[in-house]
Design a protein around this motif. Structure first.
Motif, mmCIF file in Angstrom:
data_model
loop_
_atom_site.group_PDB
_atom_site.id
_atom_site.type_symbol
_atom_site.label_atom_id
_atom_site.label_comp_id
_atom_site.label_asym_id
_atom_site.label_seq_id
_atom_site.Cartn_x
_atom_site.Cartn_y
_atom_site.Cartn_z
ATOM 1 N N ARG A 178 -30.797 97.734 51.603
ATOM 2 C CA ARG A 178 -30.382 99.111 51.336
ATOM 3 C C ARG A 178 -28.985 99.106 50.736
ATOM 4 N NH1 ARG A 178 -33.975 102.557 53.266
ATOM 5 N NH2 ARG A 178 -35.368 101.754 54.885
ATOM 6 N N ILE A 179 -28.815 99.831 49.629
ATOM 7 C CA ILE A 179 -27.503 99.943 48.992
ATOM 8 C C ILE A 179 -27.033 101.397 48.975
ATOM 9 C CG2 ILE A 179 -27.675 97.843 47.633
ATOM 10 C CD1 ILE A 179 -28.593 99.495 45.250
ATOM 11 N N GLY A 180 -27.776 102.239 49.611
ATOM 12 C CA GLY A 180 -27.463 103.657 49.733
ATOM 13 C C GLY A 180 -28.532 104.299 50.591
ATOM 14 N N GLU A 181 -28.349 105.566 50.903
ATOM 15 C CA GLU A 181 -29.304 106.254 51.779
ATOM 16 C C GLU A 181 -30.710 106.263 51.181
ATOM 17 O OE1 GLU A 181 -29.981 110.674 53.646
ATOM 18 O OE2 GLU A 181 -27.933 109.955 53.364
ATOM 19 N N ASN A 182 -30.818 106.488 49.886
ATOM 20 C CA ASN A 182 -32.122 106.549 49.225
ATOM 21 C C ASN A 182 -32.214 105.556 48.067
ATOM 22 O OD1 ASN A 182 -33.319 108.656 50.809
ATOM 23 N ND2 ASN A 182 -31.907 110.058 49.811
ATOM 24 N N GLU A 183 -31.568 104.392 48.239
ATOM 25 C CA GLU A 183 -31.553 103.396 47.169
ATOM 26 C C GLU A 183 -31.653 101.996 47.771
ATOM 27 O OE1 GLU A 183 -29.393 103.533 42.941
ATOM 28 O OE2 GLU A 183 -28.038 103.579 44.646
ATOM 29 N N ILE A 184 -32.464 101.153 47.138
ATOM 30 C CA ILE A 184 -32.722 99.801 47.639
ATOM 31 C C ILE A 184 -32.626 98.812 46.495
ATOM 32 C CG2 ILE A 184 -34.565 98.291 48.532
ATOM 33 C CD1 ILE A 184 -35.418 100.632 50.299
ATOM 34 N N SER A 185 -32.006 97.670 46.768
ATOM 35 C CA SER A 185 -31.980 96.555 45.830
ATOM 36 C C SER A 185 -33.131 95.621 46.226
ATOM 37 C CB SER A 185 -30.641 95.826 45.921
ATOM 38 O OG SER A 185 -30.681 94.633 45.170
ATOM 39 N N LEU A 186 -34.022 95.338 45.289
ATOM 40 C CA LEU A 186 -35.192 94.494 45.541
ATOM 41 C C LEU A 186 -35.159 93.320 44.579
ATOM 42 C CD1 LEU A 186 -38.085 94.038 46.790
ATOM 43 C CD2 LEU A 186 -38.930 95.431 44.893
ATOM 44 N N ASN A 187 -35.238 92.099 45.108
ATOM 45 C CA ASN A 187 -35.243 90.898 44.281
ATOM 46 C C ASN A 187 -36.528 90.113 44.530
ATOM 47 O OD1 ASN A 187 -32.511 90.827 42.984
ATOM 48 N ND2 ASN A 187 -31.928 91.032 45.125
ATOM 49 N N LEU A 188 -37.196 89.775 43.437
ATOM 50 C CA LEU A 188 -38.429 88.997 43.494
ATOM 51 C C LEU A 188 -38.223 87.678 42.769
ATOM 52 C CD1 LEU A 188 -41.006 91.748 42.449
ATOM 53 C CD2 LEU A 188 -40.255 91.158 44.753
ATOM 54 N N ASP A 247 -44.770 105.856 49.510
ATOM 55 C CA ASP A 247 -43.965 106.938 50.087
ATOM 56 C C ASP A 247 -42.906 107.503 49.148
ATOM 57 O OD1 ASP A 247 -45.403 106.639 52.448
ATOM 58 O OD2 ASP A 247 -43.966 105.227 53.285
ATOM 59 N N GLY A 248 -43.215 107.678 47.874
ATOM 60 C CA GLY A 248 -42.299 108.323 46.957
ATOM 61 C C GLY A 248 -41.225 107.437 46.352
ATOM 62 N N TRP A 249 -41.215 106.143 46.634
ATOM 63 C CA TRP A 249 -40.251 105.225 46.034
ATOM 64 C C TRP A 249 -40.641 104.942 44.590
ATOM 65 C CZ3 TRP A 249 -35.846 104.071 48.457
ATOM 66 C CH2 TRP A 249 -35.784 104.218 49.847
ATOM 67 N N THR A 250 -39.655 104.871 43.702
ATOM 68 C CA THR A 250 -39.894 104.567 42.292
ATOM 69 C C THR A 250 -38.846 103.579 41.790
ATOM 70 O OG1 THR A 250 -38.560 106.435 41.546
ATOM 71 C CG2 THR A 250 -40.927 106.821 41.783
ATOM 72 N N VAL A 251 -39.174 102.900 40.698
ATOM 73 C CA VAL A 251 -38.244 101.949 40.086
ATOM 74 C C VAL A 251 -37.249 102.712 39.226
ATOM 75 C CG1 VAL A 251 -38.032 100.016 38.491
ATOM 76 C CG2 VAL A 251 -39.938 100.068 40.114
ATOM 77 N N LYS A 252 -35.968 102.530 39.504
ATOM 78 C CA LYS A 252 -34.898 103.122 38.699
ATOM 79 C C LYS A 252 -34.445 102.131 37.623
ATOM 80 C CE LYS A 252 -30.127 104.765 39.180
ATOM 81 N NZ LYS A 252 -29.055 104.988 40.167
ATOM 82 N N GLU A 253 -34.325 100.840 38.001
ATOM 83 C CA GLU A 253 -33.911 99.790 37.077
ATOM 84 C C GLU A 253 -34.761 98.551 37.308
ATOM 85 O OE1 GLU A 253 -29.720 98.855 37.278
ATOM 86 O OE2 GLU A 253 -29.235 100.940 37.707
ATOM 87 N N ASN A 254 -35.036 97.823 36.229
ATOM 88 C CA ASN A 254 -35.764 96.560 36.310
ATOM 89 C C ASN A 254 -35.063 95.567 35.411
ATOM 90 O OD1 ASN A 254 -37.471 94.375 36.155
ATOM 91 N ND2 ASN A 254 -39.236 95.518 35.465
ATOM 92 N N ASN A 255 -34.492 94.544 35.999
ATOM 93 C CA ASN A 255 -33.789 93.510 35.247
ATOM 94 C C ASN A 255 -34.433 92.157 35.525
ATOM 95 O OD1 ASN A 255 -31.737 95.217 34.094
ATOM 96 N ND2 ASN A 255 -30.866 95.360 36.142
ATOM 97 N N GLY A 256 -35.657 91.964 35.072
ATOM 98 C CA GLY A 256 -36.329 90.676 35.200
ATOM 99 C C GLY A 256 -36.494 90.176 36.620
ATOM 100 N N GLY A 257 -37.031 90.993 37.486
ATOM 101 C CA GLY A 257 -37.264 90.594 38.876
ATOM 102 C C GLY A 257 -36.235 91.150 39.842
ATOM 103 N N SER A 258 -35.153 91.732 39.333
ATOM 104 C CA SER A 258 -34.181 92.419 40.160
ATOM 105 C C SER A 258 -34.345 93.912 39.900
ATOM 106 C CB SER A 258 -32.754 91.986 39.806
ATOM 107 O OG SER A 258 -32.542 90.650 40.141
ATOM 108 N N TYR A 259 -34.691 94.638 40.929
ATOM 109 C CA TYR A 259 -35.014 96.049 40.796
ATOM 110 C C TYR A 259 -34.035 96.887 41.602
ATOM 111 C CZ TYR A 259 -39.631 94.438 39.299
ATOM 112 O OH TYR A 259 -40.665 93.834 38.645
ATOM 113 N N VAL A 260 -33.828 98.114 41.172
ATOM 114 C CA VAL A 260 -33.215 99.148 41.993
ATOM 115 C C VAL A 260 -34.294 100.189 42.213
ATOM 116 C CG1 VAL A 260 -31.455 100.933 42.177
ATOM 117 C CG2 VAL A 260 -30.873 98.726 41.147
ATOM 118 N N ILE A 261 -34.591 100.443 43.476
ATOM 119 C CA ILE A 261 -35.668 101.346 43.870
ATOM 120 C C ILE A 261 -35.023 102.596 44.472
ATOM 121 C CG2 ILE A 261 -37.738 101.553 45.316
ATOM 122 C CD1 ILE A 261 -37.894 99.234 43.311
ATOM 123 N N VAL A 262 -35.501 103.764 44.093
ATOM 124 C CA VAL A 262 -34.942 105.012 44.614
ATOM 125 C C VAL A 262 -36.049 105.921 45.151
ATOM 126 C CG1 VAL A 262 -32.909 104.989 43.121
ATOM 127 C CG2 VAL A 262 -34.978 106.131 42.346
#
Length: 70
Positions: A30-40, A54-69
């Motif tokens: 978690r990097i904020g209340e409604n934001e998650i850093s996801l690394n694959l 549950d309503g989560w969507t991809v905000k940014e995609n940088n080749g396996g590093s995502y920001v989910i909001v």
């Protein structure tokens, strides 16, 4: 299919699976209340579908590093 679950009481989680084509790693934090850093980390010769719930969507995609909001 990669389907992480962002459990409200957790601040982060990580797991891995050794598949026939190599190691698959998933980490989120978690990097904020409604934001998650996801690394694959996925072997180069594998493809995957990212399934969010549950309503989560991809905000940014940088080749396996995502920001989910939410």
């Amino acid at each position: 299919k990669i389907a992480p679950h962002f459990i409200a009481d957790l601040t982060h989680a990580e797991a891995f699976h050794v598949a026939p084509d190599g190691k698959i790693e998933v980490k989120w934090e978690r990097i904020g209340e409604n934001e998650i850093s996801l690394n694959l980390t996925i072997p180069e010769n594998m493809t995957y579908d990212l399934a969010l719930s549950d309503g989560w969507t991809v905000k940014e995609n940088n080749g396996g590093s995502y920001v989910i909001v939410k």
